[in-house]
Design an enzyme around this catalytic site. Structure first.
Site, PDB file in Angstrom:
ATOM      1  N   GLY A   1      16.505  53.605  52.814  1.00  0.00           N
ATOM      2  CA  GLY A   1      15.337  54.460  52.956  1.00  0.00           C
ATOM      3  C   GLY A   1      14.138  53.587  53.273  1.00  0.00           C
TER       4      GLY A   1
ATOM      5  N   CYS B   1      21.046  61.386  47.816  1.00  0.00           N
ATOM      6  CA  CYS B   1      20.587  61.523  49.196  1.00  0.00           C
ATOM      7  C   CYS B   1      20.752  62.939  49.723  1.00  0.00           C
ATOM      8  CB  CYS B   1      21.303  60.520  50.116  1.00  0.00           C
ATOM      9  SG  CYS B   1      21.051  58.807  49.614  1.00  0.00           S
TER      10      CYS B   1
END
Length: 254
Positions: A181, A210
């Site tokens: 990320g 996620c």
């Protein structure tokens, strides 16, 4: 597209060195703030260089940093994440010794904890390649090559950022071993990757990792079996040369 330099301006200096800091086990929030301080300092140099272009003054090279660390039990939610993907309330978070933070990276919710190698590259991609997709694939490739040293064949699943085992189409049990990320501002990166070495995987059971509901999470230790001994420090030192090679960078101890 990058802005063209004015006629007669000095070209920016490229800096292919990486200042690497091995931080060990550190709290999440101070490390996040430290990343932002490094990012802000790099952006300040870029601003000064932009101003220097108008006079033809020589620009200053921008720095690149890599923080390698572990965190205590922490859940983080990215800008596009859904709060309901955290399955614990405040009391349950406390009972599990975990904290929760909304942060400014992309992606949904993820977990950090002891036994997980976390890497935060704060890079000026103008020093390497100003392409965020290339950058993400580079981080993934460094992890894939590292896992290969342990005999694990890892790869990517189309449309799902990160590194997976049994990723091939039709595989019965795809498992995520590394999450990514990032944030990027004027080609300077923030946040990074989290590779599960030997964490307590039970903590992933308290989130929808996620935002993915139909795939499992795994670790290097779990895949190697109970007889194997693997440490974050060992994985860290195996991964770093791969990342440096892929970036075309060299290490400088910070």
């Amino acid at each position: 597209m990058l802005d063209a330099l004015p006629v007669g301006a000095a070209a920016p200096l490229l800096n292919p060195t990486l200042q690497v800091q091995r931080l060990g086990l550190v709290e999440y929030v101070p490390t996040w703030h430290y990343q932002e301080e490094l990012m802000d300092a790099t952006l300040a140099v870029k601003t000064q260089n932009r101003q220097a272009e108008t006079t033809g003054a020589a620009p200053a090279p921008t720095p690149n940093h890599l923080l390698l660390c572990e965190h205590p039990h922490t859940y983080t939610l990215g800008k596009s994440g859904k709060p309901e993907h955290l399955l614990l309330n405040e009391a349950a978070l406390t009972a599990h010794g975990a904290s929760f933070h909304r942060i400014n990276r992309g992606g949904d919710i993820t977990y950090h904890g002891p036994g997980q190698l976390v890497g935060y590259p704060i890079l000026d991609l103008d020093n390497f390649r100003p392409d965020i997709h290339w950058y993400l694939r580079t981080l993934e490739e460094a992890v894939i090559r590292t896992l290969a040293e342990y005999g694990l064949r890892a790869g990517r699943i189309a449309g799902l950022t990160g590194v997976w085992l049994d990723w091939e189409e039709g595989a019965a049990n795809p498992r995520k071993i590394c999450a990514l990320g990032v944030k990027c501002s004027r080609w300077v990166t923030l946040h990074g990757f989290a590779l599960n070495v030997n964490p307590d995987l039970n903590y992933f059971g308290h989130i929808v990792p996620c935002g993915i509901t139909d795939k499992a999470v795994t670790s290097l230790a779990q895949e190697l079996g109970s007889g194997a001994s693997v440490s974050v420090a060992d994985v860290q030192e195996r991964l770093l040369p791969h990342l440096l090679e892929l970036l075309g960078a060299s290490e400088v101890r910070a």
